[in-house]
Design a protein around this motif. Structure first.
Motif, PDB file in Angstrom:
ATOM      1  N   ILE A  77      11.443   7.238  -8.220  1.00 12.23           N
ATOM      2  CA  ILE A  77      11.555   5.924  -8.477  1.00 12.23           C
ATOM      3  C   ILE A  77      10.424   4.962  -7.943  1.00 12.23           C
ATOM      4  N   LYS A  78       9.933   5.464  -6.857  1.00  9.76           N
ATOM      5  CA  LYS A  78       8.895   4.848  -6.094  1.00  9.76           C
ATOM      6  C   LYS A  78       7.599   5.175  -6.944  1.00  9.76           C
ATOM      7  N   ARG A  79       7.379   6.476  -7.580  1.00  9.16           N
ATOM      8  CA  ARG A  79       6.279   6.499  -8.422  1.00  9.16           C
ATOM      9  C   ARG A  79       6.142   5.767  -9.698  1.00  9.16           C
ATOM     10  N   ASN A  80       7.535   5.307 -10.309  1.00  8.32           N
ATOM     11  CA  ASN A  80       7.507   4.691 -11.468  1.00  8.32           C
ATOM     12  C   ASN A  80       7.027   3.284 -11.277  1.00  8.32           C
ATOM     13  N   PHE A  81       7.698   2.569  -9.781  1.00  8.75           N
ATOM     14  CA  PHE A  81       7.225   1.186  -9.657  1.00  8.75           C
ATOM     15  C   PHE A  81       5.705   1.231  -9.179  1.00  8.75           C
ATOM     16  N   GLU A  82       5.202   2.199  -8.812  1.00  8.45           N
ATOM     17  CA  GLU A  82       3.814   2.224  -8.161  1.00  8.45           C
ATOM     18  C   GLU A  82       2.896   2.327  -9.737  1.00  8.45           C
ATOM     19  N   THR A  83       3.458   2.884 -10.954  1.00  9.39           N
ATOM     20  CA  THR A  83       2.729   2.772 -12.211  1.00  9.39           C
ATOM     21  C   THR A  83       2.888   1.551 -12.954  1.00  9.39           C
ATOM     22  N   ASN A  84       4.216   1.202 -12.869  1.00  8.66           N
ATOM     23  CA  ASN A  84       4.681   0.107 -13.723  1.00  8.66           C
ATOM     24  C   ASN A  84       4.555  -1.240 -13.179  1.00  8.66           C
ATOM     25  N   LEU A  85       4.405  -1.452 -12.147  1.00  8.91           N
ATOM     26  CA  LEU A  85       4.402  -2.621 -11.257  1.00  8.91           C
ATOM     27  C   LEU A  85       3.320  -2.924 -10.296  1.00  8.91           C
ATOM     28  N   PHE A  86       3.179  -2.098  -9.290  1.00 11.86           N
ATOM     29  CA  PHE A  86       2.249  -2.281  -8.175  1.00 11.86           C
ATOM     30  C   PHE A  86       0.941  -1.905  -8.731  1.00 11.86           C
ATOM     31  N   GLY A  87       0.693  -0.790  -9.728  1.00  8.52           N
ATOM     32  CA  GLY A  87      -0.441  -0.587 -10.343  1.00  8.52           C
ATOM     33  C   GLY A  87      -1.176  -1.711 -11.284  1.00  8.52           C
ATOM     34  N   PRO A  88      -0.262  -2.492 -11.989  1.00  7.72           N
ATOM     35  CA  PRO A  88      -0.924  -3.670 -12.918  1.00  7.72           C
ATOM     36  C   PRO A  88      -1.337  -4.786 -11.947  1.00  7.72           C
ATOM     37  N   ILE A  89      -0.336  -5.007 -10.918  1.00  5.75           N
ATOM     38  CA  ILE A  89      -0.859  -6.024  -9.779  1.00  5.75           C
ATOM     39  C   ILE A  89      -2.217  -5.777  -9.221  1.00  5.75           C
ATOM     40  N   ASN A  90      -2.558  -4.736  -8.662  1.00  8.03           N
ATOM     41  CA  ASN A  90      -3.641  -4.258  -8.230  1.00  8.03           C
ATOM     42  C   ASN A  90      -4.958  -4.298  -9.255  1.00  8.03           C
ATOM     43  N   VAL A  91      -4.565  -3.843 -10.514  1.00  6.28           N
ATOM     44  CA  VAL A  91      -5.812  -4.165 -11.418  1.00  6.28           C
ATOM     45  C   VAL A  91      -6.044  -5.586 -11.673  1.00  6.28           C
ATOM     46  N   ILE A  92      -4.893  -6.764 -11.479  1.00  6.74           N
ATOM     47  CA  ILE A  92      -4.982  -7.978 -11.687  1.00  6.74           C
ATOM     48  C   ILE A  92      -5.956  -8.523 -10.512  1.00  6.74           C
ATOM     49  N   LYS A  93      -5.509  -8.092  -9.234  1.00  4.39           N
ATOM     50  CA  LYS A  93      -6.233  -8.510  -8.118  1.00  4.39           C
ATOM     51  C   LYS A  93      -7.759  -8.138  -8.452  1.00  4.39           C
ATOM     52  N   ALA A  94      -7.982  -7.013  -8.731  1.00  6.46           N
ATOM     53  CA  ALA A  94      -9.388  -6.405  -9.073  1.00  6.46           C
ATOM     54  C   ALA A  94     -10.237  -7.009  -9.756  1.00  6.46           C
ATOM     55  N   VAL A  95      -9.712  -7.695 -10.761  1.00  5.30           N
ATOM     56  CA  VAL A  95     -10.370  -8.324 -12.188  1.00  5.30           C
ATOM     57  C   VAL A  95     -10.615  -9.783 -11.798  1.00  5.30           C
ATOM     58  N   LEU A  96      -9.529 -10.528 -11.087  1.00  2.00           N
ATOM     59  CA  LEU A  96      -9.683 -11.715 -10.898  1.00  2.00           C
ATOM     60  C   LEU A  96     -10.760 -12.491 -10.368  1.00  2.00           C
ATOM     61  N   PRO A  97     -11.386 -12.082  -9.182  1.00  2.00           N
ATOM     62  CA  PRO A  97     -12.532 -12.665  -8.638  1.00  2.00           C
ATOM     63  C   PRO A  97     -13.856 -12.762  -9.710  1.00  2.00           C
ATOM     64  N   SER A  98     -13.976 -11.841 -10.759  1.00  2.00           N
ATOM     65  CA  SER A  98     -15.026 -11.985 -11.640  1.00  2.00           C
ATOM     66  C   SER A  98     -14.570 -13.098 -12.631  1.00  2.00           C
ATOM     67  N   MET A  99     -13.317 -12.945 -13.009  1.00  2.00           N
ATOM     68  CA  MET A  99     -12.890 -14.119 -14.095  1.00  2.00           C
ATOM     69  C   MET A  99     -12.832 -15.628 -13.405  1.00  2.00           C
ATOM     70  N   ARG A 100     -12.533 -15.451 -12.020  1.00  2.00           N
ATOM     71  CA  ARG A 100     -12.744 -17.082 -11.608  1.00  2.00           C
ATOM     72  C   ARG A 100     -14.206 -17.414 -11.350  1.00  2.00           C
ATOM     73  N   GLN A 101     -15.267 -16.518 -11.138  1.00  2.00           N
ATOM     74  CA  GLN A 101     -16.574 -16.709 -11.211  1.00  2.00           C
ATOM     75  C   GLN A 101     -16.929 -17.215 -12.385  1.00  2.00           C
ATOM     76  N   GLN A 102     -16.550 -16.491 -13.605  1.00  2.00           N
ATOM     77  CA  GLN A 102     -17.109 -17.006 -14.964  1.00  2.00           C
ATOM     78  C   GLN A 102     -15.988 -18.138 -15.617  1.00  2.00           C
ATOM     79  N   GLN A 103     -15.022 -18.348 -14.762  1.00  2.00           N
ATOM     80  CA  GLN A 103     -14.174 -19.659 -15.089  1.00  2.00           C
ATOM     81  C   GLN A 103     -13.544 -19.320 -16.447  1.00  2.00           C
ATOM     82  N   SER A 104     -13.128 -18.096 -16.570  1.00  4.99           N
ATOM     83  CA  SER A 104     -12.149 -18.012 -17.889  1.00  4.99           C
ATOM     84  C   SER A 104     -11.817 -16.606 -17.798  1.00  4.99           C
ATOM     85  N   GLY A 105     -11.096 -16.435 -18.587  1.00  4.41           N
ATOM     86  CA  GLY A 105     -10.431 -14.988 -18.827  1.00  4.41           C
ATOM     87  C   GLY A 105      -8.835 -14.901 -19.279  1.00  4.41           C
TER      88      GLY A 105
END
Length: 267
Positions: free
Chosen positions: A94-122
């Motif tokens: 159960i925990k592994r599935n939430f790590e993949t389907n929820l927490f994983g996507p959240i962490n990918v978003i967090k990682a990409v946001l700074p560069s998108m914010r800098q380019q002011q688009s995304g």
């Protein structure tokens, strides 16, 4: 310059179809996989990424930014199926599935946001599931993890709107992919009180995937969203009855909708 698209889980299934389609439209596409070396024939670069391991997320984003200086579109497609009676699915799964389907996507978003914010688009597109709109028998954990990502997106897009970064959900129905092969199946235990009903439901789910639509339909839908100036919060892609089931849930009394689902799954 071509827009740069990063697709998690881009080595097979829906992610692969989307990546190949977007390439034909002139986008610079990168996909991800836990084992990129397994896909030497990929039509676009595959970068190492395991969404359950934050250090690989950081390394992946840095690799694409070093090569391209920007990421215009993130498609959070990596995910995992899981089936079984909730009572009998091990906590670790159960925990592994939430790590993949929820927490994983959240962490990918967090990682990409700074560069998108800098380019002011995304644009960030989260691939969820029509199953995330309802609690389905023997798919309850999957429904919950995908439903949670739907709600996270609703909140997230309001928080980042001021940075000119857009976010949306795309919920597919059943498509003919290899998702069933990679799905965690809780074993149908010989002495389980769920043995008979779970077995029937499992067979029905596999039939739905085998007879599902062409993943190219998802690719075309995502491309259309990418051309939209102001994407909606939610999109659904799939067979009419699958999409209509969401409408029925909104308008039918709970008990009637529940009976409809139980009849469908022969419970």
């Amino acid at each position: 310059m071509s827009k740069v698209v990063l697709i998690t889980g881009g080595s097979s299934g829906i992610g692969k179809s989307v990546g190949e389609f977007l390439q034909t439209k002139g986008f610079k596409v990168y996909g991800t996989s836990r084992n990129p070396n397994n896909y030497p024939q990929s039509k676009f670069p595959i970068v190492a990424l395991d969404v359950t391991k934050p250090e690989t997320i950081t390394a992946c984003i840095n690799e694409v930014l070093t090569a391209e200086t920007k990421i215009d579109v993130l498609i959070n497609n990596a995910g995992a199926g899981i089936t079984g009676p909730i009572e009998e699915i091990p906590d670790a799964e159960i925990k592994r599935n939430f790590e993949t389907n929820l927490f994983g996507p959240i962490n990918v978003i967090k990682a990409v946001l700074p560069s998108m914010r800098q380019q002011q688009s995304g644009l960030i597109i989260n691939v969820t599931s029509i199953a995330g709109y309802m609690g389905l028998p023997y798919r309850g954990i999957y429904s919950a993890s995908k439903g949670a990502l739907e709600l996270i997106t609703e909140a997230f897009r309001m928080e980042i709107k001021g940075f000119n970064i857009k976010m949306t959900n795309v919920a597919p129905g059943d498509f003919a992919t290899n998702i069933a092969a990679g799905r965690y199946h809780a074993p149908a235990l010989e002495n389980s009180p769920y043995k008979e009903t779970y077995g029937k439901t499992l067979s029905l789910m596999d039939e739905h995937v085998d007879s599902g639509g062409d993943p190219k339909e998802m690719a075309e839908a995502i491309y259309k969203i990418m051309q939209t100036k102001s994407p909606k919060i939610h999109y659904k892609v799939g067979a009419f009855l699958q999409k209509f089931s969401i409408v029925l849930k909104r308008i039918l009394p709970d008990a009637i909708y529940e009976k409809m689902l139980m009849d469908h799954y022969k419970l």
